[in-house]
Scaffold this motif. Sequence first.
Motif, PDB file in Angstrom:
ATOM      1  N   SER A  68      83.873 107.149  11.421  1.00  0.00           N
ATOM      2  CA  SER A  68      82.970 107.735  10.424  1.00  0.00           C
ATOM      3  C   SER A  68      82.359 106.667   9.528  1.00  0.00           C
ATOM      4  O   SER A  68      81.183 106.740   9.160  1.00  0.00           O
ATOM      5  N   LYS A  90      91.091 121.538  17.022  1.00  0.00           N
ATOM      6  CA  LYS A  90      90.224 122.014  15.947  1.00  0.00           C
ATOM      7  C   LYS A  90      89.940 120.914  14.929  1.00  0.00           C
ATOM      8  O   LYS A  90      88.802 120.742  14.471  1.00  0.00           O
ATOM      9  N   VAL A  91      90.972 120.163  14.563  1.00  0.00           N
ATOM     10  CA  VAL A  91      90.795 119.094  13.575  1.00  0.00           C
ATOM     11  C   VAL A  91      89.950 117.975  14.161  1.00  0.00           C
ATOM     12  O   VAL A  91      89.042 117.444  13.500  1.00  0.00           O
ATOM     13  N   TYR A  92      90.228 117.590  15.404  1.00  0.00           N
ATOM     14  CA  TYR A  92      89.440 116.534  16.034  1.00  0.00           C
ATOM     15  C   TYR A  92      87.969 116.940  16.112  1.00  0.00           C
ATOM     16  O   TYR A  92      87.066 116.125  15.851  1.00  0.00           O
ATOM     17  N   ALA A  93      87.716 118.195  16.450  1.00  0.00           N
ATOM     18  CA  ALA A  93      86.336 118.672  16.522  1.00  0.00           C
ATOM     19  C   ALA A  93      85.650 118.604  15.166  1.00  0.00           C
ATOM     20  O   ALA A  93      84.435 118.370  15.084  1.00  0.00           O
ATOM     21  N   GLY A  94      86.428 118.777  14.099  1.00  0.00           N
ATOM     22  CA  GLY A  94      85.846 118.641  12.768  1.00  0.00           C
ATOM     23  C   GLY A  94      85.341 117.235  12.507  1.00  0.00           C
ATOM     24  O   GLY A  94      84.266 117.038  11.917  1.00  0.00           O
ATOM     25  N   HIS A  95      86.102 116.239  12.957  1.00  0.00           N
ATOM     26  CA  HIS A  95      85.633 114.854  12.839  1.00  0.00           C
ATOM     27  C   HIS A  95      84.362 114.656  13.669  1.00  0.00           C
ATOM     28  O   HIS A  95      83.380 114.056  13.204  1.00  0.00           O
ATOM     29  N   GLU A 119      82.190 116.777  14.593  1.00  0.00           N
ATOM     30  CA  GLU A 119      81.047 117.460  13.987  1.00  0.00           C
ATOM     31  C   GLU A 119      80.370 116.563  12.956  1.00  0.00           C
ATOM     32  O   GLU A 119      79.138 116.507  12.865  1.00  0.00           O
ATOM     33  N   GLY A 120      81.173 115.850  12.191  1.00  0.00           N
ATOM     34  CA  GLY A 120      80.613 114.900  11.227  1.00  0.00           C
ATOM     35  C   GLY A 120      79.849 113.780  11.913  1.00  0.00           C
ATOM     36  O   GLY A 120      78.798 113.339  11.423  1.00  0.00           O
ATOM     37  N   ASP A 167      76.558 115.205  13.035  1.00  0.00           N
ATOM     38  CA  ASP A 167      75.689 115.350  11.858  1.00  0.00           C
ATOM     39  C   ASP A 167      75.097 114.008  11.433  1.00  0.00           C
ATOM     40  O   ASP A 167      73.994 113.945  10.880  1.00  0.00           O
ATOM     41  N   ARG A 218      87.204 122.113  23.169  1.00  0.00           N
ATOM     42  CA  ARG A 218      86.795 122.483  21.815  1.00  0.00           C
ATOM     43  C   ARG A 218      85.472 121.798  21.447  1.00  0.00           C
ATOM     44  O   ARG A 218      84.597 122.396  20.798  1.00  0.00           O
ATOM     45  N   LEU A 242      81.855 123.359  20.304  1.00  0.00           N
ATOM     46  CA  LEU A 242      81.128 122.883  19.131  1.00  0.00           C
ATOM     47  C   LEU A 242      79.676 122.539  19.483  1.00  0.00           C
ATOM     48  O   LEU A 242      78.732 122.960  18.804  1.00  0.00           O
TER      49      LEU A 242
END
Length: 298
Positions: A214, A259-264, A266-267, A270, A289, A293
């Motif tokens: 990130s 789910k948590v990895y997909a959150g990263h 997604e960032g 973005d 997952r 996404l």
Amino acid sequence: MTDTGKPILLDGGMGQEIVNRGGKGGYGEWAVAAVYEDADLVRQIHCDYIRAGADVITTNTYGTTRTRLRHAGIESRFEELARTAGELAVAARAECGRPEVRIAASLPPLEASYANEFALSFDETAAQFGELMDLLAPYVDIFLGETLSTSFEARAFLQAAAERDKAVWLSLTLDDHGSTDLRGGESLAAVICDFGAPAPDALLINCTTPDSISCALPLLRARGIPFGAYANGFVEIPDDWEEEGGVVQLSSRADLPPKVYAGHAEGWIDAGAAIVGGCCEIGPAHIARLRQLIDSGV
């Protein structure tokens, strides 16, 4: 990006998935032993990633270098093992009925992961990358130099890949915990500013923590070529890492479920990432997952 404008989805880790399914973890045998001991396992893992929705799968050749195979006493099988790994990826794609899936050749650090000192000269390094490319070219669509820790390795890889009829993706690895320095000690910004060779078609970061990725993505975006990332699921790579100790030295994180990895990820999307996927300890469930996404229109 794909033709639909969606990010390209890579597969996840191969070597650690083999270990987690009962394969070997020692230096010289990690990942590659399955090619000659349990080829069906390698093919099945490729299929699991394709069925999870990967757009690109990666050959099981991270361990297929002359130095690693010499350590295991099987350097004489170098060409056979590289070709077999290519054949297994092609066979998996055919078995799954997904001819549009592309295959990337994993072109790893030739001597050791996370190293900054090398026995091979620059010309020898470029020549050995070229040798692997020649062996894998009939089976792959992309030459992926991955987990490279130094500008030395990156430049040798790019020199070997120049003027070949394949897409060229370069993936560097960073220190953990939010660093933007390569594991070899150089600044990422300085390294990607001037490769001293034709620029890759895509620039990625892999085999580091999601936090480091990130932090690095703005630097990749500023370079002006397609970029992306695929993190590992290790707690960290220790400062006293010894390649010959193998991956058994490393601990997996308990806080990176799909789910948590997909959150990263997604960032990262973005932030403009055109390519996302997973590295060590990121498996088919994580890739499934990420497929959800991406298809949700994020």
